[in-house]
Design an enzyme around this catalytic site. Sequence first.
Site, PDB file in Angstrom:
ATOM      1  N   SER A  53       0.763  -0.998   0.294  1.00  0.00           N
ATOM      2  CA  SER A  53       0.183  -0.074   0.216  1.00  0.00           C
ATOM      3  C   SER A  53       1.142   1.070  -0.031  1.00  0.00           C
ATOM      4  CB  SER A  53      -0.755  -0.002   1.371  1.00  0.00           C
ATOM      5  OG  SER A  53      -1.965   0.420   0.720  1.00  0.00           O
TER       6      SER A  53
ATOM      7  N   ASP B  65      -7.263 -18.743 -10.694  1.00  0.00           N
ATOM      8  CA  ASP B  65      -8.555 -19.913 -10.980  1.00  0.00           C
ATOM      9  C   ASP B  65      -8.931 -19.204  -9.656  1.00  0.00           C
ATOM     10  OD1 ASP B  65      -8.892 -20.206 -13.785  1.00  0.00           O
ATOM     11  OD2 ASP B  65      -7.834 -22.666 -12.874  1.00  0.00           O
TER      12      ASP B  65
ATOM     13  N   ASP C 182      -8.557  -4.558  -5.033  1.00  0.00           N
ATOM     14  CA  ASP C 182      -8.260  -5.138  -3.950  1.00  0.00           C
ATOM     15  C   ASP C 182      -9.504  -4.610  -2.890  1.00  0.00           C
ATOM     16  OD1 ASP C 182      -7.309  -2.979  -2.916  1.00  0.00           O
ATOM     17  OD2 ASP C 182      -5.072  -3.648  -2.191  1.00  0.00           O
TER      18      ASP C 182
ATOM     19  N   HIS D  55      -7.162  -6.091   0.015  1.00  0.00           N
ATOM     20  CA  HIS D  55      -6.009  -5.335   0.322  1.00  0.00           C
ATOM     21  C   HIS D  55      -5.866  -5.589   2.501  1.00  0.00           C
ATOM     22  CE1 HIS D  55      -3.662  -1.588   0.202  1.00  0.00           C
ATOM     23  NE2 HIS D  55      -4.472  -1.453   1.646  1.00  0.00           N
TER      24      HIS D  55
END
Length: 359
Positions: free
Chosen positions: A148, A275, A302, A323
Amino acid sequence: MSAGLGGCAILASFALLAGCGAAEEQFDPWGTEDVITGAGGGSASGGWTDPADGSGGSGGGWPSGKLGPPYPIVLAHGFFGFEDFAGAGYVSYFYNLKQTLAEGGEVVYTPSVDPFNSSTYRGAQLLARIEQILAETGHEKVNIIAHSQGGLDARVVAHERPDLVASVVTVATPHLGSKVADIALQLVAYERLQDVLDDLLNAIGAPLYDQIGNETSVFASLDQFSTPGIAEFNAKYTDAPGVFYASFGGRTDRAIGGSDCLALDPAPFVAQFDDGLDPVHPLLSLTETILDGGFGEAIPNDGLVRARDARWGNFWGCLPADHFDEIGQLFGQSPGEGNPWLYVDFYRAVIERLRQEGF
């Protein structure tokens, strides 16, 4: 007032550290022999060769007299980050990661910086801590793996002192800003309300952070994440020649990715999770909905950062994680039913790749 409360709700999504973790299953990290070069044109080999006799310098014998690779790992935390939450001694931002990597023989540091501030401010703090790390270990450089906002802090360090940084790998860093920040700043546009919220966060954070102080401001971070703020940041903190840059995005709400997650040089250990579908954490459902563009859009993100905004340097693909899952929060839980994502092994694999490339 209602706008202010709406802004607080969005800010809460930034601040809360909840999420999931990983099981103990292992997997094969990398299956490539490609040589990677950094965004600034520097070789990723990381080694020094004496022109007189061709001898290498891995592990020592560098012209500076300092130790060469393998370099120490610095895990740089994001917004509202910490190394030891409230002095508990066991709750860390990268949940249980430092200890696990150290048990595997890695030299790992998790320096903490001001939880709420601009990356110019936080980056200066991170640089000071890296200088301490290098003085302690005797190494010439470090590898920074950042989550982040920590990725923006790392870019500041690499820009200011490229001689101290071998590589910067970022996970879900808002290199191109965050739409959530734009909306939050619009909702909390009243300056007096911003001051009140800053004071409140200082009051709440003071018992939790050694770094908390009068300079702390959540709005300094949000201003930087905004569209104009990040444009100014990127113009100032350009990539440094000789430093290797790579990045990952995240995808949640059972998104499969799409063009925003395509990578010219995908990481094999990420591709094997193509997947995997991640159920969004309830705490991120509001911001994820804002970011995915609504019905018919499904922009991969996210929950706080869109994949397209996380791309920087060599983009290595999207992680099936929100996140919080990306750092093993909340307390190492499963990332969700049906999701094979393993955050600890992800970081192991990233480090293994850096080691293979001479860092």
